[in-house]
Design an enzyme around this catalytic site. Structure first.
Site, PDB file in Angstrom:
ATOM      1  N   ASP A  30       0.827  -1.209   0.000  1.00 53.17           N
ATOM      2  CA  ASP A  30       0.000   0.000   0.000  1.00 53.17           C
ATOM      3  C   ASP A  30       0.866   1.267   0.000  1.00 53.17           C
ATOM      4  O   ASP A  30       1.675   1.464   0.908  1.00 53.17           O
ATOM      5  CB  ASP A  30      -0.889  -0.025   1.258  1.00 53.17           C
ATOM      6  CG  ASP A  30      -2.143   0.806   1.099  1.00 53.17           C
ATOM      7  OD1 ASP A  30      -2.260   1.505   0.067  1.00 53.17           O
ATOM      8  OD2 ASP A  30      -3.001   0.758   1.994  1.00 53.17           O
ATOM      9  N   ASP A  31       0.701   2.092  -1.028  1.00 51.95           N
ATOM     10  CA  ASP A  31       1.385   3.388  -1.093  1.00 51.95           C
ATOM     11  C   ASP A  31       2.906   3.283  -1.220  1.00 51.95           C
ATOM     12  O   ASP A  31       3.631   4.228  -0.862  1.00 51.95           O
ATOM     13  CB  ASP A  31       1.060   4.252   0.141  1.00 51.95           C
ATOM     14  CG  ASP A  31      -0.295   4.923   0.047  1.00 51.95           C
ATOM     15  OD1 ASP A  31      -1.028   4.658  -0.921  1.00 51.95           O
ATOM     16  OD2 ASP A  31      -0.625   5.721   0.950  1.00 51.95           O
ATOM     17  N   CYS A  68      -6.030   4.170  -3.953  1.00 48.83           N
ATOM     18  CA  CYS A  68      -6.287   2.802  -3.466  1.00 48.83           C
ATOM     19  C   CYS A  68      -7.522   2.128  -4.052  1.00 48.83           C
ATOM     20  O   CYS A  68      -7.416   1.119  -4.734  1.00 48.83           O
ATOM     21  CB  CYS A  68      -6.462   2.795  -1.953  1.00 48.83           C
ATOM     22  SG  CYS A  68      -5.208   3.655  -1.039  1.00 48.83           S
ATOM     23  N   HIS A 124     -11.041  -2.194   1.185  1.00 48.42           N
ATOM     24  CA  HIS A 124     -11.275  -0.860   0.608  1.00 48.42           C
ATOM     25  C   HIS A 124     -12.092  -0.894  -0.685  1.00 48.42           C
ATOM     26  O   HIS A 124     -11.905  -0.053  -1.565  1.00 48.42           O
ATOM     27  CB  HIS A 124      -9.941  -0.110   0.376  1.00 48.42           C
ATOM     28  CG  HIS A 124     -10.127   1.378   0.463  1.00 48.42           C
ATOM     29  ND1 HIS A 124      -9.118   2.281   0.154  1.00 48.42           N
ATOM     30  CD2 HIS A 124     -11.208   2.116   0.809  1.00 48.42           C
ATOM     31  CE1 HIS A 124      -9.583   3.503   0.303  1.00 48.42           C
ATOM     32  NE2 HIS A 124     -10.850   3.434   0.707  1.00 48.42           N
TER      33      HIS A 124
END
Ligand SMILES: *[C@@H]1O[C@H](CO)[C@@H](O)[C@H](O)[C@H]1NC(C)=O
Ligand SMILES: *[C@@H]1O[C@H](CO)[C@@H](O)[C@H](O)[C@H]1NC(C)=O
Ligand SMILES: *[C@@H]1O[C@H](CO)[C@@H](O)[C@H](O)[C@H]1NC(C)=O
Ligand SMILES: *[C@@H]1O[C@H](CO)[C@@H](O)[C@H](O)[C@H]1NC(C)=O
Ligand SMILES: *[C@@H]1O[C@H](CO)[C@@H](O)[C@H](O)[C@H]1NC(C)=O
Ligand SMILES: *[C@@H]1O[C@H](CO)[C@@H](O)[C@H](O)[C@H]1NC(C)=O
Length: 478
Positions: A30-31, A68, A124
């Site tokens: 993530d990221d 995301c 998400h």
């Protein structure tokens, strides 16, 4: 007799196919920035991931969405976010939104091929009703959280818990860093797995998304980083690396590793204002500059012909679903936006993708804009590309470095054109020099735009209030 023979053959062929299918581990970081792993940036300490990447095939042109939810929706459905209403921003916990239920998700397709399917980490993709959640969308088991982020130690989003073991709130992990919990659960599943079935594990790790938190010993691995935030962020990357190492070790211990295909990718570029780094690419998370949309990504394992270390063909997030279905020996759906690159990747052939949409988001036109298309070597950006902009080295001063945000006013409609093959860092804007190319790409963009579904971005729904669900973010309100 005949029936018995038929039955025996049926069972044999079934077990043969199952045995031949690769185990698939799909890891999402993530990221994570383009320049945040050791194989690109020697300051990063990621030996486990580097080994997988360098023994496998590193993707130089694997694109993701700038944020995301849209990327994850593309991974799971094989559809562009502008076709599923997911193109604007991300899903907020109080929004009654999920990826439309009439789209089949990757694990649903893999189940048809006989896979056991497990998900550990960040969803998400909406949770306002059970039908939106992982165990209703193809996963046999789920351990993780539904929203964009949560505290890595107390597992709450805002003041309310967002941590779940299948359907049940997981209240007893407070104080335990998520990367450990997730790796441990993955290891347990691998050890319990019945090897007569192929295994699919979707591992969208929480690292290295904000909040920037990590147990101190990982941070201490970076005494040469002067900036506190960047040092913690680097520690989070190393914790991720250890988690990946523990999972691959479990696959080895269980004798599954040699028949496993691993796909690793970030979900979007790194947020440079949040200590990530995409050098030398321009921009980062939130932007449709290359720094926001070119994912750090590689594949490792069974089925790849290891005659090269990189693959520079054009790949988009929508392509991973059909690519993994092909790798599993299945036939990808013909009705999705994605296309399989399995044969091209494994044999080093040119990509059959020649164009893709970075995004089409007219929800807050013209200030948001956030639209772009790639056709061949050229990239056209229409409207606001998102920010911050610019080219930045990893943060390494004792103070927080701020980044200038370009301010766009209502009515502005900037146009940028780049030749990404010769200018991947987007220094040389060709929009003024090549009006015909701008017109050509704009016309193609308009074709795609005709097929856009309006963004599903409703106002907060008070029914989402976790206080009605025992102080836990929960389904059951849409
Ligand atoms: C899903 O439903 C939407 C809205 O009704 C529709 O536009 C879309 O074509 C459907 N997609 C599929 C794959 O059925
Ligand atoms: C969890 O930690 C965050 C800080 O990251 C804090 O704001 C929040 O109140 C804590 N939640 C609970 C339930 O203790
Ligand atoms: C939390 O509770 C579950 C269910 O009782 C149990 O399986 C798990 O091991 C517990 N985890 C911790 C960290 O105590
Ligand atoms: C990896 O496994 C080791 C040994 O069991 C453990 O000490 C460590 O905490 C694990 N790391 C992660 C990130 O799960
Ligand atoms: C594994 O699955 C096979 C086929 O379904 C079954 O026959 C076998 O008993 C299972 N093994 C275990 C240990 O559960
Ligand atoms: C950060 O800057 C210091 C000098 O102040 C230097 O010694 C160190 O190598 C730099 N760290 C990185 C990761 O570039």
């Amino acid at each position: 007799m005949e029936i018995r023979l038929f039955f025996a053959l049926f069972v044999i062929s079934l077990s043969l196919t199952s045995a031949q299918r690769p185990n698939i581990v799909f890891i999402v970081a993530d990221d994570l920035g383009w320049n945040d792993l050791g194989f690109r940036n020697p300051d990063m300490k990621t030996p486990n991931i580097d080994q997988l990447a360098t023994e496998g095939i590193i993707f130089e042109n694997a694109y993701v969405q700038p944020l995301c939810s849209p990327s994850r929706a593309a991974f799971m459905s094989g559809m562009y976010p502008f076709h599923t209403g997911m193109q604007h921003s991300t899903i907020y916990p109080y929004q009654a939104v999920c990826v439309p239920l009439n789209y089949t998700f990757m694990p649903q397709e893999l189940k048809k091929l006989g896979y056991a399917t497990h998900m550990i980490g960040k969803w998400h993709l909406g949770f306002c009703k059970w039908e939106c959640t992982p165990t209703y969308r193809g996963f046999d088991t789920f351990f993780g959280y539904y929203t964009a982020f949560e505290d890595h130690f107390n597992h709450s989003t805002g003041q309310y818990l967002d941590y779940r073991d299948n359907r049940l709130p997981a209240r007893n992990y407070s104080g335990e860093y998520s990367a450990f919990t997730f790796a441990q659960r993955a290891v347990d599943i691998i050890h319990r797995h019945n090897v007569s079935q192929p295994l699919f594990m979707y591992l969208p790790y929480q690292n290295v998304h904000a909040p920037i938190q990590v147990p101190k010993r990982y941070e201490d691995m970076y005494p040469n980083v002067n900036n506190n935030g960047r040092r913690t962020y680097c520690g989070m990357v190393s914790a991720l690396d250890e988690a990946v190492g523990n999972v691959t070790q479990a696959l080895r211990d269980r004798g599954l590793f040699d028949n496993t295909l691993i796909l690793f990718t970030s979900d979007n570029g790194g947020p440079i204002e949040g200590y990530a780094n995409n050098w030398p690419l321009r921009g980062g998370k939130h932007t449709i500059w290359e720094g926001g949309t070119r994912g750090i990504s590689f594949m490792h394992g069974v089925g790849l012909q290891k005659t090269r270390t990189t693959y520079d063909g054009m790949i988009h997030a929508v392509d991973w679903k059909p690519t993994l279905i092909s790798a599993a020996g299945g036939i990808p759906e013909s009705t999705i936006d994605g296309m399989s690159h399995w044969d091209s990747i494994r044999n080093g052939l040119p990509s059959s993708r020649t164009e893709f949409i970075y995004n089409i988001d007219d929800f807050e036109v013209p200030i948001e804009g956030h639209a772009g298309i790639r056709v061949g070597d050229y990239k056209l950006i229409l409207g606001y590309p998102g920010g911050p902009d610019g080219w930045h080295r990893p943060m390494n001063s004792t103070h927080y470095e701020t980044y200038e945000q370009t301010v766009y006013l209502k009515g502005d409609s900037p146009v940028h054109l780049f030749n990404i093959r010769v200018d991947p860092t987007e220094h040389n804007d060709l929009a003024q020099k090549m009006p015909d190319m701008v017109a050509k790409l704009r016309a193609r963009f308009e074709e795609y735009k005709k097929t856009m579904v309006p963004a599903n971005f409703p106002d907060p729904d008070p029914a989402s209030d976790p206080r009605k669900f025992g102080d836990v973010w929960s389904p059951g309100w849409c």
